[in-house]
Design a protein around this motif. Structure first.
Motif, PDB file in Angstrom:
ATOM      1  N   MET A   1     -50.311  25.938  93.503  1.00 49.58           N
ATOM      2  CA  MET A   1     -48.954  25.400  93.507  1.00 49.58           C
ATOM      3  C   MET A   1     -48.943  24.070  92.758  1.00 49.58           C
ATOM      4  N   ARG A   2     -48.050  23.975  91.764  1.00 48.36           N
ATOM      5  CA  ARG A   2     -47.993  22.732  90.986  1.00 48.36           C
ATOM      6  C   ARG A   2     -46.564  22.497  90.502  1.00 48.36           C
ATOM      7  N   LEU A   3     -46.261  21.257  90.222  1.00 47.46           N
ATOM      8  CA  LEU A   3     -44.963  20.943  89.636  1.00 47.46           C
ATOM      9  C   LEU A   3     -44.894  21.545  88.231  1.00 47.46           C
ATOM     10  N   ASP A   4     -43.850  22.323  87.971  1.00 45.35           N
ATOM     11  CA  ASP A   4     -43.724  23.003  86.683  1.00 45.35           C
ATOM     12  C   ASP A   4     -42.719  22.306  85.772  1.00 45.35           C
ATOM     13  N   HIS A   5     -41.498  22.108  86.269  1.00 50.33           N
ATOM     14  CA  HIS A   5     -40.502  21.441  85.438  1.00 50.33           C
ATOM     15  C   HIS A   5     -39.352  20.884  86.283  1.00 50.33           C
ATOM     16  N   LEU A   6     -38.549  20.068  85.620  1.00 50.34           N
ATOM     17  CA  LEU A   6     -37.338  19.517  86.221  1.00 50.34           C
ATOM     18  C   LEU A   6     -36.137  20.032  85.450  1.00 50.34           C
ATOM     19  N   SER A   7     -35.066  20.318  86.173  1.00 51.09           N
ATOM     20  CA  SER A   7     -33.841  20.819  85.541  1.00 51.09           C
ATOM     21  C   SER A   7     -32.719  19.793  85.662  1.00 51.09           C
ATOM     22  N   PHE A   8     -32.040  19.569  84.539  1.00 47.01           N
ATOM     23  CA  PHE A   8     -30.926  18.628  84.460  1.00 47.01           C
ATOM     24  C   PHE A   8     -29.714  19.396  83.953  1.00 47.01           C
ATOM     25  N   LEU A  85     -30.488  18.642  88.584  1.00 47.92           N
ATOM     26  CA  LEU A  85     -30.211  19.865  89.342  1.00 47.92           C
ATOM     27  C   LEU A  85     -31.300  20.117  90.370  1.00 47.92           C
ATOM     28  N   GLY A  86     -32.558  19.985  89.963  1.00 46.45           N
ATOM     29  CA  GLY A  86     -33.641  20.244  90.906  1.00 46.45           C
ATOM     30  C   GLY A  86     -35.004  20.239  90.242  1.00 46.45           C
ATOM     31  N   TRP A  87     -36.011  20.477  91.074  1.00 47.86           N
ATOM     32  CA  TRP A  87     -37.386  20.549  90.585  1.00 47.86           C
ATOM     33  C   TRP A  87     -37.960  21.914  90.919  1.00 47.86           C
ATOM     34  N   VAL A  88     -38.944  22.317  90.133  1.00 46.95           N
ATOM     35  CA  VAL A  88     -39.437  23.695  90.193  1.00 46.95           C
ATOM     36  C   VAL A  88     -40.961  23.684  90.330  1.00 46.95           C
ATOM     37  N   VAL A  89     -41.447  24.471  91.268  1.00 50.15           N
ATOM     38  CA  VAL A  89     -42.876  24.553  91.553  1.00 50.15           C
ATOM     39  C   VAL A  89     -43.404  25.902  91.077  1.00 50.15           C
ATOM     40  N   ALA A  90     -44.480  25.889  90.313  1.00 52.19           N
ATOM     41  CA  ALA A  90     -45.103  27.133  89.851  1.00 52.19           C
ATOM     42  C   ALA A  90     -46.162  27.580  90.853  1.00 52.19           C
ATOM     43  N   VAL A  91     -46.170  28.881  91.143  1.00 54.34           N
ATOM     44  CA  VAL A  91     -47.168  29.467  92.042  1.00 54.34           C
ATOM     45  C   VAL A  91     -47.862  30.616  91.317  1.00 54.34           C
ATOM     46  N   LYS A  92     -49.066  30.930  91.761  1.00 49.83           N
ATOM     47  CA  LYS A  92     -49.825  32.022  91.130  1.00 49.83           C
ATOM     48  C   LYS A  92     -49.394  33.380  91.657  1.00 49.83           C
ATOM     49  N   ASP A  93     -48.967  33.424  92.914  1.00 50.55           N
ATOM     50  CA  ASP A  93     -48.577  34.698  93.527  1.00 50.55           C
ATOM     51  C   ASP A  93     -47.294  34.496  94.322  1.00 50.55           C
ATOM     52  N   ILE A  94     -46.184  34.871  93.719  1.00 51.39           N
ATOM     53  CA  ILE A  94     -44.886  34.615  94.348  1.00 51.39           C
ATOM     54  C   ILE A  94     -44.633  35.514  95.555  1.00 51.39           C
ATOM     55  N   SER A  95     -45.433  36.574  95.697  1.00 47.13           N
ATOM     56  CA  SER A  95     -45.257  37.467  96.855  1.00 47.13           C
ATOM     57  C   SER A  95     -45.514  36.726  98.163  1.00 47.13           C
ATOM     58  N   VAL A  96     -46.382  35.710  98.115  1.00 48.17           N
ATOM     59  CA  VAL A  96     -46.659  34.907  99.309  1.00 48.17           C
ATOM     60  C   VAL A  96     -45.383  34.184  99.743  1.00 48.17           C
ATOM     61  N   VAL A  97     -44.645  33.655  98.763  1.00 49.65           N
ATOM     62  CA  VAL A  97     -43.396  32.953  99.050  1.00 49.65           C
ATOM     63  C   VAL A  97     -42.336  33.953  99.503  1.00 49.65           C
ATOM     64  N   GLU A  98     -42.307  35.131  98.871  1.00 53.65           N
ATOM     65  CA  GLU A  98     -41.354  36.178  99.267  1.00 53.65           C
ATOM     66  C   GLU A  98     -41.530  36.532 100.743  1.00 53.65           C
ATOM     67  N   THR A  99     -42.784  36.664 101.158  1.00 56.80           N
ATOM     68  CA  THR A  99     -43.082  37.011 102.552  1.00 56.80           C
ATOM     69  C   THR A  99     -42.610  35.905 103.486  1.00 56.80           C
ATOM     70  N   ILE A 138     -41.470  29.478  90.987  1.00 52.09           N
ATOM     71  CA  ILE A 138     -41.534  30.333  89.805  1.00 52.09           C
ATOM     72  C   ILE A 138     -42.960  30.848  89.624  1.00 52.09           C
ATOM     73  N   GLU A 139     -43.065  32.107  89.239  1.00 52.15           N
ATOM     74  CA  GLU A 139     -44.358  32.672  88.819  1.00 52.15           C
ATOM     75  C   GLU A 139     -44.185  33.162  87.386  1.00 52.15           C
ATOM     76  N   TRP A 140     -44.917  32.553  86.474  1.00 48.59           N
ATOM     77  CA  TRP A 140     -44.816  32.956  85.072  1.00 48.59           C
ATOM     78  C   TRP A 140     -45.516  34.279  84.846  1.00 48.59           C
ATOM     79  N   GLU A 141     -44.847  35.197  84.163  1.00 51.69           N
ATOM     80  CA  GLU A 141     -45.444  36.491  83.819  1.00 51.69           C
ATOM     81  C   GLU A 141     -45.930  36.500  82.375  1.00 51.69           C
ATOM     82  N   SER A 142     -45.348  35.649  81.538  1.00 44.94           N
ATOM     83  CA  SER A 142     -45.794  35.541  80.150  1.00 44.94           C
ATOM     84  C   SER A 142     -47.109  34.764  80.092  1.00 44.94           C
ATOM     85  N   PRO A 143     -47.913  34.975  79.043  1.00 43.33           N
ATOM     86  CA  PRO A 143     -49.194  34.263  78.940  1.00 43.33           C
ATOM     87  C   PRO A 143     -49.010  32.756  78.816  1.00 43.33           C
TER      88      PRO A 143
END
Length: 212
Positions: A1-8, A85-99, A138-143
């Protein structure tokens, strides 16, 4: 889990003017990011060091911006004059958050100006709408080489986030200590009883610290 980006969210003067204003303050131009067809939005981005970036986003005159939570959030913030608007955290496996949250993530995509397509999954925008101190996930699917931070001028980096809110509430939402995704960024928690959300971001530039 890491800070990915900020949205304005863009103000009433529109995406290009907002990007020009913020870019002028930073001494660095934002670049065209492309369109999010599923969300009815488009953005301009500024890559930063540490695999992070800033995005300025605006809602399009498109049915998707009324249906998708992200489009709704952007519209609402822009209607208030624009701003963080907000801040966005990237995760490796979003299914954990879904659960943990008890619902499925939404697929996201962005058509880049060069014709390629960026793909990801995201969840938690409704949480941000209800309580703007909360990030979404967010979980990135692109390389990795397609991540929006690619090509960053590393003399520009996110130095500090000023968030109005309660770190305990945010930690509860994240499922772990809020320190985890923010270990490389200083956070100042201010106005715990005020309106929650990002108050400002401090960006380190070659010419010093700039507060947006």
């Amino acid at each position: 889990m890491r800070l990915d980006h900020l949205s304005f969210a863009a103000g009433p003067d529109g995406l290009a003017s907002t990007a020009q204003r913020l870019g002028g303050l930073l001494g660095k131009e934002f670049v065209d990011g492309g369109v999010h067809p599923r969300f009815g939005t488009r953005n301009m981005i500024l890559p930063l060091a540490g695999e992070t970036y800033l995005e300025i986003v605006e809602a399009l005159d498109h049915p998707a911006s009324d249906k998708a939570p992200f489009g709704q959030a952007v519209k609402a913030r822009s209607a208030l004059g624009g701003g963080w608007l907000g801040w966005v955290v990237a995760v490796k496996d979003i299914s954990v958050v879904e659960t943990r949250l008890g619902r499925e993530s939404a697929h996201g995509n962005r058509h880049l100006p060069d014709g390629s397509e960026l793909l990801w999954k995201q969840i938690g925008v409704n949480g941000l709408i209800a309580d703007p101190q909360l990030p979404f996930f967010i979980e990135w699917e692109s390389p990795l080489h397609m991540h929006p931070s690619t090509g960053a001028d590393t003399t520009f980096s996110l130095a500090c986030l000023e968030i109005a809110g309660d770190p305990l509430r945010v930690s509860e939402w994240l499922g772990e200590s809020v320190e985890a995704p923010l270990e490389d960024v200083k956070v100042e928690w201010v106005a715990p009883n005020g309106t929650p959300g990002i108050l400002a971001a401090q960006v380190q530039t070659p010419h010093g610290l700039v507060r947006l």
